[in-house]
Write a protein that holds these residues in place. Sequence first.
Motif, short mmCIF file in Angstrom:
data_model
loop_
_atom_site.label_atom_id
_atom_site.label_comp_id
_atom_site.label_asym_id
_atom_site.label_seq_id
_atom_site.Cartn_x
_atom_site.Cartn_y
_atom_site.Cartn_z
N UNK A 108 4.98 18.64 4.16
CA UNK A 108 4.68 18.05 2.86
C UNK A 108 5.91 17.99 1.97
N UNK A 109 5.95 16.99 1.09
CA UNK A 109 7.04 16.92 0.13
C UNK A 109 6.77 17.87 -1.03
N UNK A 110 7.68 17.90 -1.98
CA UNK A 110 7.57 18.86 -3.09
C UNK A 110 6.31 18.66 -3.90
N UNK A 111 5.88 17.40 -4.07
CA UNK A 111 4.69 17.14 -4.87
C UNK A 111 3.44 17.72 -4.21
N UNK A 112 3.32 17.59 -2.89
CA UNK A 112 2.16 18.13 -2.19
C UNK A 112 2.20 19.66 -2.15
N UNK A 113 3.39 20.22 -1.97
CA UNK A 113 3.50 21.68 -2.00
C UNK A 113 3.05 22.22 -3.34
N UNK A 114 3.49 21.58 -4.42
CA UNK A 114 3.07 22.00 -5.76
C UNK A 114 1.57 21.86 -5.93
N UNK A 115 1.01 20.75 -5.47
CA UNK A 115 -0.43 20.52 -5.63
C UNK A 115 -1.25 21.55 -4.86
N UNK A 116 -0.80 21.89 -3.64
CA UNK A 116 -1.49 22.92 -2.86
C UNK A 116 -1.42 24.27 -3.56
N UNK A 117 -0.24 24.61 -4.06
CA UNK A 117 -0.08 25.89 -4.74
C UNK A 117 -0.89 25.96 -6.03
N UNK A 118 -0.89 24.88 -6.78
CA UNK A 118 -1.67 24.86 -8.03
C UNK A 118 -3.15 25.03 -7.72
N UNK A 163 -3.03 13.90 -3.47
CA UNK A 163 -2.72 14.60 -4.72
C UNK A 163 -3.93 14.61 -5.64
N UNK A 164 -4.63 13.48 -5.72
CA UNK A 164 -5.82 13.41 -6.55
C UNK A 164 -6.93 14.31 -6.05
N UNK A 165 -7.09 14.38 -4.72
CA UNK A 165 -8.13 15.23 -4.14
C UNK A 165 -7.85 16.70 -4.41
N UNK A 166 -6.60 17.11 -4.28
CA UNK A 166 -6.24 18.50 -4.56
C UNK A 166 -6.45 18.84 -6.03
N UNK A 167 -6.16 17.89 -6.90
CA UNK A 167 -6.35 18.13 -8.33
C UNK A 167 -7.83 18.16 -8.72
N UNK A 168 -8.67 17.47 -7.95
CA UNK A 168 -10.10 17.37 -8.27
C UNK A 168 -10.91 18.54 -7.73
N UNK A 223 0.82 -1.21 0.00
CA UNK A 223 0.00 0.00 0.00
C UNK A 223 0.86 1.27 0.00
N UNK A 224 2.09 1.16 -0.46
CA UNK A 224 3.04 2.28 -0.39
C UNK A 224 2.51 3.52 -1.11
N UNK A 225 2.48 4.65 -0.37
CA UNK A 225 2.08 5.96 -0.88
C UNK A 225 0.64 6.01 -1.39
N UNK A 226 -0.20 5.09 -0.94
CA UNK A 226 -1.61 5.12 -1.36
C UNK A 226 -2.28 6.42 -0.95
N UNK A 227 -2.05 6.83 0.29
CA UNK A 227 -2.74 8.04 0.75
C UNK A 227 -2.10 9.30 0.18
N UNK A 228 -0.80 9.28 -0.06
CA UNK A 228 -0.15 10.42 -0.72
C UNK A 228 -0.78 10.66 -2.09
#
Length: 483
Positions: A343-353, A324-329, A315-320
């Motif tokens: 948060x890692x870089x991917x989450x920071x980017x998703x929040x900012x986007x 990311x999907x929730x922020x994009x949706x 289940x590695x990174x399932x919730x990560x």
Amino acid sequence: MLHHITQNWLVLSAAVDVIVAVVASAHAVLTKRDTRATIAWVGLICLTPLVGAILYTWLGINRIERRARRLRSVHQHPQPTKNPEACPQAILTDTLGPDGAHLCSLATLVQNISGRPLLHGNRIVPLHDGDEAFPAMLQAITEATLSVSLGTYIFDNDRVGQQFLEALTHAVARKVQVRVLIDDMGARYSWPTMAHALRKAGIPLATFMPPLVPWRFQYSNLRTHRKTLVVDGNIGFTGGINLREGHLLSSHPRHPVRDLHFRVEGPVVSQIQHVFADDWSFCTGEVLEGDLWFPELAPAGQVVSRGIPDGPDEDFESFLHTLLGALASAERSVQIVTPYFLPDASLITALNVAALRGITVDIVLPKENNIALVQWASTAMLWQIVSRGCRVWISPPPFDHTKLMVVDELVSFVGSSNWDARSLRLNFEFNLECYDRPLAANLTSVVQERIRRAHRLTLAELDGRPLPTKLRDGIARLASPYL
């Protein structure tokens, strides 16, 4: 003669250095996901012969994920007696309504990530702090007639722990089948440990993955951070609350902690039970199956829900990826409450986007964290999202351990995961994905209550920190992948 031996030795050493460098560099190229990390490691390996390869072998190889996969792949995975019927698309569409149709793709994403179906007909009730959660949990245990499965990270030997010990002891005396699983590190937060008392009372107990270092270490990896309780296979509890007196705010504890837990009824309880049974099988070899643990579950409400286990195994990174999907949706709003925000870089980017798309992004963090190093590291990162329009709110004491996310006031994520690498990559977690307007509205009111009491953090405040404080926070941030 000596000259030739020395020369041959130098040639042999150089050849070994080259071979080791090539092998280590190839491993980094083939296994590292981040290009910058790959370049950094290859550069270090090539520029510092042998030393770079040793450092890469020690620090660069992800043994945590590999070890978890190896350990957990060999045990037998229990299977429910009856698999609940997956939620029909028409029910999900009706639940979301026309203004929530865009979130159907999120449900599809999580289905593909987790491999678990959405289940309809659930009832999920928020329980505020230990003042509401503990009485409800204790009552359920007291009324149990068949089985009790309890998994937790911390089970303190204090007044609250003694109440649960007494309830579990009486359940065993009534011939109820009881199983208790405590993380081995979490069991050591109080002394003498509750594990000894539980065993002495004759309660079947297992501790999750005893580490090599036999004392408390809050940054130890491969811990189970899950908090679940299932009674008679049909009443479940999950969320962020540990079994300790600090959550009982009415008792005015020395270190008060706010949090949310959830009472769950309906088919999704089987997914909560399955996660516990899987962990129990891993720790003890005993397979929990049959109607005693997995009865047929009737609809109990209107919430469409799914359990999302997460950990450094299959289940590695399932919730990560879910986050990311929730922020994009999201199309209107994202509300987040978390005690640990790294948060890692991917989450920071998703929040900012999301914020730059015009989504209202609110993030509620505690003013006084219970781990100073985490608070320093988190503060050093906040400028990256505040400068892009995310709204960060600092809530006053008591320390808020709540973990939730609400998207567009339609879908909610609740459970044990924090927004840090420890939760999202290194430990075992459990969360619920919930599609329901009334539940989302209830949790939105929780977030708004937190915000009314909070202070909005500004970029000027972050920039205005004294230089020594900035340096302290920045140095702490370097350790963020391990906190």
